[in-house]
Design an enzyme around this catalytic site. Structure first.
Site, PDB file in Angstrom:
ATOM      1  N   GLU A  55      18.856  -8.512 -19.781  1.00 54.54           N
ATOM      2  CA  GLU A  55      19.864  -9.011 -20.711  1.00 54.54           C
ATOM      3  C   GLU A  55      20.729 -10.102 -20.073  1.00 54.54           C
ATOM      4  OE1 GLU A  55      19.584  -4.487 -21.570  1.00 54.54           O
ATOM      5  OE2 GLU A  55      19.184  -5.891 -19.914  1.00 54.54           O
ATOM      6  N   ALA A 165     -20.153   7.861  -3.277  1.00 57.96           N
ATOM      7  CA  ALA A 165     -20.818   7.449  -2.041  1.00 57.96           C
ATOM      8  C   ALA A 165     -22.131   8.204  -1.927  1.00 57.96           C
ATOM      9  CB  ALA A 165     -19.942   7.731  -0.819  1.00 57.96           C
ATOM     10  N   THR A 199      -9.814   9.611   2.972  1.00 56.82           N
ATOM     11  CA  THR A 199     -10.124   8.232   2.603  1.00 56.82           C
ATOM     12  C   THR A 199      -9.588   7.259   3.641  1.00 56.82           C
ATOM     13  OG1 THR A 199     -10.141   8.752   0.242  1.00 56.82           O
ATOM     14  CG2 THR A 199      -9.751   6.459   0.843  1.00 56.82           C
TER      15      THR A 199
END
Length: 370
Positions: A55, A165, A199
């Site tokens: 704003e 995988a 991972t």
């Protein structure tokens, strides 16, 4: 102003706000458009880092032309004093005649007070225009305010038969370059990228946004119970340059090991370990919400994905499916969920699907429990 015109300008406000996704946390990504006699005189969006607000930027652009204008704002203007004065007061001071908003802000510091302040000043206020679209755009912010955690998107890039995988761990690349580029765009629209320790160890990822020009990098988060991560890997080497947060068990880490990661620039979050040895997923997301995150993009692995799904914490699924089959000996995208009946499976509703290079991108959102 006609209903069609109101919808058009609110759509623009929403589009402006969405540009800030991933860059403005812990604040909402708000858009604002100022209109006089059908002509746009000012527009703004929450700036990177969360300030200035939409704003105030639109009012600065409009200047004196804001007097008598209609302001279209994708979320209720704030009513509390923080680092800057309330946006509701700024709209009053600028002399706008009408304010149209999409949603009331559930933040207890606002929660209707912004609308009330505008009405008390004699400004016409209408709310609820395009509320569903605004709810989707502000989902991360709303989830953090209402549930105390960030919205979570789970991304899976798999073969046609749901493998990430081969049995030996080979996974580069199951999907094509178009899909990988889209993943970088999705990372950029989230506050943080989350992976599990497995991972991080197997892939040594950097988890940064690449190929999209200058962007504010997301926080990299690794959930590793004992902080058993390579201290000479890509994440460790860049911890002082791009934020790295490590979530670990509250009784699982040797103090010297934790101190070494902190010396590299990482921020540590100890959380309880749930029965079965996994980090408590609810505690993980609560800690991230308390730290200000509104949108988290989870990229694996299978155990972490299963933990989050089982806990009912996945809000959106994003799947990239490639046209190859790896077979049952390949590694599944999602670990064991411990289901005994189909009715126990977490359900998601298809939002969109598209061809992306040689792959298919499909997006899903969680089905609310009845």
């Amino acid at each position: 102003m006609t209903g069609a015109a109101d919808a058009r300008f609110m759509g623009l406000a929403l589009a402006l706000g969405r540009r800030g996704l991933g860059h403005v946390w812990p604040n909402p990504a708000v858009g604002c458009v100022l209109v006089t006699d059908g002509r746009i005189v000012g527009r703004g969006a929450t700036a990177p880092g969360g300030r200035p607000h939409a704003e105030t930027q639109a009012l600065a652009q409009a200047g004196a032309a804001a007097r008598g204008a209609t302001a279209y704002v994708s979320l209720e203007p704030c009513a509390h004093h923080g680092r800057t004065p309330p946006c509701a007061e700024a709209l009053v001071a600028a002399g706008v005649a009408r304010v149209v908003t999409a949603l009331e802000d559930p933040d207890p510091r606002v929660a209707g007070q912004g609308h009330a302040r505008l009405r008390a000043a004699g400004i016409s206020v209408e709310t609820g225009l395009m509320a569903a679209a605004a709810g989707a755009a502000h989902r991360g912010f709303l989830t953090r305010v209402r549930d105390g955690r960030p919205m979570l998107t789970l991304k899976l890039a798999t073969s046609f038969d749901g493998r990430i995988a081969t049995a030996s761990g080979e996974s580069r690349w199951i999907t094509g370059p178009e899909a990988r580029r889209r993943v970088h765009g999705l990372r950029a629209s989230h506050d943080a990228v989350l992976v599990g320790g497995g991972t991080a160890r197997a892939d040594d990822p950097s988890l940064t946004v690449r190929g999209l020009g200058a962007v504010r990098q997301p926080v990299r988060i690794v959930a590793a119970r004992s902080l058993g991560l390579p201290e000479d890997g890509a994440l460790a080497r860049s911890a002082g340059e791009v934020p790295l947060w490590l979530i670990h068990g509250d009784r699982e880490v040797e103090s010297g090991h934790a101190a070494r990661w902190e010396a590299r620039g990482a921020r540590l979050f100890p959380v309880p370990v749930a029965p079965g040895g996994r980090l408590d997923p609810g505690a993980m997301l609560a800690a991230l919400g308390a730290a200000g995150l509104t949108r988290v993009f989870c990229e694996g692995g299978g155990s972490l994905a299963a933990s989050l799904l089982h806990a009912g914490l996945v809000d959106e699924l994003v799947g990239f499916t490639a046209g190859l089959a790896i077979g049952a000996e390949g590694r599944p995208a999602i670990g064991a969920l411990g289901l005994e009946a189909l009715g126990e499976a977490p359900r998601f509703r298809l939002v969109s699907a598209e061809a992306l290079g040689g792959d298919v991108l499909h997006r899903w959102e969680r089905v609310a429990e009845s």
